[in-house]
Design an enzyme around this catalytic site. Structure first.
Site, PDB file in Angstrom:
ATOM      1  NE  ARG A   5      31.762   3.010  75.128  1.00  0.00           N
ATOM      2  CZ  ARG A   5      32.100   3.668  76.239  1.00  0.00           C
ATOM      3  NH1 ARG A   5      31.712   3.226  77.428  1.00  0.00           N
ATOM      4  NH2 ARG A   5      32.820   4.766  76.170  1.00  0.00           N
ATOM      5  CE1 TYR A  64      25.194 -21.317  67.799  1.00  0.00           C
ATOM      6  CE2 TYR A  64      25.888 -19.749  69.477  1.00  0.00           C
ATOM      7  CZ  TYR A  64      25.770 -20.110  68.147  1.00  0.00           C
ATOM      8  OH  TYR A  64      26.219 -19.269  67.173  1.00  0.00           O
ATOM      9  CG  ASP A 117      20.736 -19.970  75.794  1.00  0.00           C
ATOM     10  OD1 ASP A 117      19.652 -19.501  75.401  1.00  0.00           O
ATOM     11  OD2 ASP A 117      21.753 -20.009  75.074  1.00  0.00           O
ATOM     12  CE  LYS A 128      19.844 -18.007  66.878  1.00  0.00           C
ATOM     13  NZ  LYS A 128      20.894 -17.182  67.494  1.00  0.00           N
TER      14      LYS A 128
END
Length: 384
Positions: free
Chosen positions: A54, A107, A179, A204
């Site tokens: 982690r 978005y 973004d 994406k």
């Protein structure tokens, strides 16, 4: 970006940054370190800085180094999803009572995060047309801590002048977050234009093959990078090693894919602008697009995303989506295969009734890298 990659071309950096040969076997591809914990050389003696995956994992480290190099940043961080990256960023930058300016076209998941999640934490937000720098300036308050921008935006393909808004942010003493998902770092590098933070949904174009979910943050400010890394570890929504490996593999072909996406999108757009059933085409590569000149200045090409409006309203737009055959009806974007969707009922259903509501007759395309002739033929039959 490290000194070793600072003078290299993007295509070279995409293939080599973070991708050092395995010292044990000489494997030219970084191994997938599918491991949770690491043997320590004595109490507190971490071998290579690794103790628990982690906190850090070698495969994720390779990806994070690559991300920083691609965006020209000092620190990259990889997350389990784009929204996980956004959540970490917001909880690092903001406290109850703070304010954020968000775009009027964004978005749907980002809007939902602000409207339904972060707002319950006492963070306020207001909407501005970020394509108008003065509208952004007017939206600032004495409690504003960040300006959030998508360019090109999702799904209306709006363009924001990053350098102009960055100047406004600097004058106000606030962070500018961009973004960069639709453009990818191959087409646009916001940090070089004055942004403070770059956000990606790596699901994406970075991954590029519709087979991985991931998110990223890239910054130049070393102190902010440390703060983000602290919260990344404390909250734990990190990219797994196999996901990191898949994105690293995808990034190696990012440049050639984006060239083909942009080329195909341009050809598709040319057909759509001439079609009798299409009332409006939204693509920054069109000279008549209001953001065309700015996009041409800050982008290498105009990308693979195209939206258009259909005569006949919502039902006509839905019918076009349902009639497509080569274009797959589905959410997401940026894969090698072409996708079609109805934003109002799919990716942007969460913004219905808000200032970000999208036109009901809108269709969004993620133009893939298939034959442009085949894609055009499919759209022509779908439009009827």
């Amino acid at each position: 970006m490290s000194d070793s990659h600072s003078t290299q071309s993007f295509e070279t950096v995409a293939i080599h940054a973070g991708n050092t040969a395995d010292p044990l076997t000489g494997a030219v591809v970084p191994p997938i370190y599918q491991v949770s914990t690491y043997k320590q050389d004595g109490v507190g003696g971490l071998r290579g800085g690794y103790e628990y995956s982690r906190s850090a994992n070698p495969t994720r480290t390779a990806l994070e180094e690559n991300l920083a190099a691609l965006e020209g940043g000092r620190r990259g961080l990889a997350f389990a999803s784009g929204l996980a990256a956004e959540d970490c960023l917001l909880r690092t930058l903001l406290a109850p009572g703070d304010h954020v300016v968000i775009p009027n076209d964004a978005y749907g998941g980002t809007f939902r995060l602000f409207a339904k999640v972060v707002s319950r934490w006492g963070v306020e937000w207001s909407v501005a047309d970020t394509s108008d720098p003065e509208a952004v300036r007017a939206a600032l308050t004495d409690r504003t801590k960040a300006i959030w921008v998508e360019t090109p935006s999702n799904p209306l393909l709006g363009i924001t002048d990053i350098a102009a808004v960055a100047q406004i942010a600097r004058e106000a003493g606030v962070r500018l977050v961009v973004d960069n998902t639709f453009a990818s770092p191959y087409l646009q590098q916001p940090l070089a234009l004055g942004a403070d933070v770059v956000v990606h949904s790596m699901t994406k174009y970075m991954g590029g093959h519709s087979d991985v979910v991931g998110g990223a943050l890239v910054v130049n400010d070393a102190e902010l990078g440390e703060e983000l890394a602290y919260h990344q570890n404390a909250m734990g929504a990190v990219a797994g090693p196999f996901d990191a490996w898949l994105v690293l593999r995808g990034i190696k072909t990012l440049a050639v894919r984006m060239d083909r996406h942009s080329e195909n999108a341009t050809k598709v757009t040319e057909m759509l602008t001439r079609h009798a059933r299409v009332s409006r085409v939204l693509y920054p590569g069109l000279p008549e697009h209001p953001g065309h000149e700015i996009a041409a200045k800050q982008m290498k090409a105009f990308g693979g995303m195209v939206s258009f409006q259909v005569d006949g309203g919502e039902e006509a737009a839905v019918e076009v989506c349902n009639r497509a055959k080569l274009f797959t009806l589905g959410e997401s974007l940026g894969g090698v295969e072409s996708l079609i969707e109805h934003p109002g009922r799919m990716t942007h259903a969460s913004v219905v009734g808000s200032a970000l509501e999208v036109p009901a007759d809108l269709v969004r395309l993620s133009v893939g890298i298939e034959s442009a002739d085949d894609l055009i033929a499919d759209l022509q039959q779908a439009l009827g």
